[in-house]
Design an enzyme around this catalytic site. Structure first.
Site, PDB file in Angstrom:
ATOM      1  N   GLU A  48      -8.153   6.521   1.119  1.00 59.10           N
ATOM      2  CA  GLU A  48      -7.434   6.091   0.486  1.00 59.10           C
ATOM      3  C   GLU A  48      -6.843   7.524   0.608  1.00 59.10           C
ATOM      4  O   GLU A  48      -5.686   7.355   0.914  1.00 59.10           O
ATOM      5  CB  GLU A  48      -8.271   6.066  -1.259  1.00 59.10           C
ATOM      6  CG  GLU A  48      -8.013   5.004  -0.911  1.00 59.10           C
ATOM      7  CD  GLU A  48      -7.600   3.695  -0.505  1.00 59.10           C
ATOM      8  OE1 GLU A  48      -6.467   4.170  -0.778  1.00 59.10           O
ATOM      9  OE2 GLU A  48      -7.513   2.552  -0.787  1.00 59.10           O
ATOM     10  N   TYR A 139      -0.941   5.856  -7.214  1.00 61.78           N
ATOM     11  CA  TYR A 139      -1.326   5.259  -6.507  1.00 61.78           C
ATOM     12  C   TYR A 139      -2.547   4.862  -6.146  1.00 61.78           C
ATOM     13  O   TYR A 139      -3.521   4.008  -5.735  1.00 61.78           O
ATOM     14  CB  TYR A 139      -0.515   5.176  -4.886  1.00 61.78           C
ATOM     15  CG  TYR A 139      -1.331   4.288  -3.816  1.00 61.78           C
ATOM     16  CD1 TYR A 139      -1.672   3.219  -3.562  1.00 61.78           C
ATOM     17  CD2 TYR A 139      -2.574   5.448  -2.551  1.00 61.78           C
ATOM     18  CE1 TYR A 139      -2.092   2.396  -2.453  1.00 61.78           C
ATOM     19  CE2 TYR A 139      -3.475   4.312  -2.003  1.00 61.78           C
ATOM     20  CZ  TYR A 139      -2.762   2.885  -2.050  1.00 61.78           C
ATOM     21  OH  TYR A 139      -4.080   2.241  -1.000  1.00 61.78           O
ATOM     22  N   ASP A 157       2.659   1.468  -3.138  1.00 63.73           N
ATOM     23  CA  ASP A 157       2.806   2.164  -1.846  1.00 63.73           C
ATOM     24  C   ASP A 157       4.312   1.831  -1.429  1.00 63.73           C
ATOM     25  O   ASP A 157       4.734   1.456  -1.672  1.00 63.73           O
ATOM     26  CB  ASP A 157       1.444   2.876  -1.155  1.00 63.73           C
ATOM     27  CG  ASP A 157       1.385   1.651  -0.115  1.00 63.73           C
ATOM     28  OD1 ASP A 157       1.487   0.046  -0.368  1.00 63.73           O
ATOM     29  OD2 ASP A 157       0.058   1.400   0.970  1.00 63.73           O
ATOM     30  N   CYS A 229      11.110 -15.994   0.056  1.00 65.69           N
ATOM     31  CA  CYS A 229      11.689 -14.307  -0.205  1.00 65.69           C
ATOM     32  C   CYS A 229      12.833 -14.750  -0.433  1.00 65.69           C
ATOM     33  O   CYS A 229      13.864 -14.927   0.398  1.00 65.69           O
ATOM     34  CB  CYS A 229      11.170 -13.737   1.051  1.00 65.69           C
ATOM     35  SG  CYS A 229      11.987 -12.297   1.572  1.00 65.69           S
TER      36      CYS A 229
END
Length: 234
Positions: A48, A139, A157, A229
């Site tokens: 990460e 995050y 993110d 969407c």
DNA sequence: AATCCGGGGCT
DNA sequence: AGCCCAGGATT
């Protein structure tokens, strides 16, 4: 929670469809990335940190070499900062390496007692506790909690922010810090119930942002959630 | 809220 | 040439 949902105008049915389509797509289309095969909190954390503002393709070799050189938090804590920076050389953002080294010495010295759990792992599983460690922000705290410990934690993110705004709130602008709070609320509201499903869900959100719902050239024709969407029904 | 931090890839 | 990339710390 109900107020949060209605304020955001998020329909539960829509959320369920989004999640199941998203995760089904992930199981068939996800890239085979090495850090998705482990649950070692340290290995996940290294991935990460390396991936912050850095493309996957460039991290792959660094990650493997770094873990060979420093296989555990203890090994890293025993190393000199110079050695850690050498292993990081070429990746950029070297504060990440210094913070990681500091972090390793902090948790090795204080041990799990610092998190109120003598028998637990060296790294805490709760985002709030992870957040206190150097180099770990909102995050990364969420990422370690879900990807290493399979906790039900949200994370945002740039990929997740882009996907969630396009799908649920096209009027929000991810770069505005005011809208960031709303995006985190959407992330939380659309999370599955269990930690196991959350692991897949969060990986899938980022994978969709990386492969389909990309920053420049979107591939809406290949998108598994285009039917729910708000940006693609035009 | 704005800046800084690295380097490489994409358009 | 400009924007983007699994962000976070500092001012």
């Amino acid at each position: 929670m109900a107020t949060a949902l209605s304020a955001l105008r998020l329909d539960p049915q829509r959320i369920r469809t989004f999640g199941s389509k998203l995760r089904a797509w992930y199981r068939r289309n996800a890239r085979d990335l090495p850090w998705r095969h482990t649950r070692d909190p340290y290995a996940i954390l290294v991935s990460e940190l390396m991936l912050q503002q850095t493309q996957v393709s460039r991290v792959l070799d660094y990650w493997t070499r770094f873990l060979t050189r420093f296989p555990t938090l203890h090994a890293l804590a025993d190393a000199k900062e110079r050695q850690v920076l050498d292993a990081w050389a070429g990746l950029g953002y070297y504060a990440r390496a210094r913070n990681l080294h500091k972090l390793s010495r902090a948790v090795v010295r204080e041990g799990p007692r610092a998190w109120g759990d003598d028998t637990g792992p060296l790294l805490p599983a709760e985002p709030a506790k992870l957040r206190r460690l150097p180099g770990i922000g909102a995050y990364t705290a969420g990422a370690v909690a879900t990807f290493a410990f399979e906790r039900r934690a949200s994370l945002v993110d740039t990929n997740v922010a882009r996907v969630l705004t396009r799908v649920f709130a096209p009027r929000l602008q991810p770069k505005r810090s005011r809208d960031q709070k709303r995006i985190w609320a959407i992330a939380e509201a659309t999370l599955p119930r269990t930690g196991k499903a959350t692991w897949t869900h969060n990986q899938a959100l980022m994978e969709l942002g990386a492969l389909v719902c990309t920053a420049r050239v979107k591939r809406c024709d290949a998108c598994p959630v285009r039917m729910v969407c708000r940006s693609s029904d035009a």
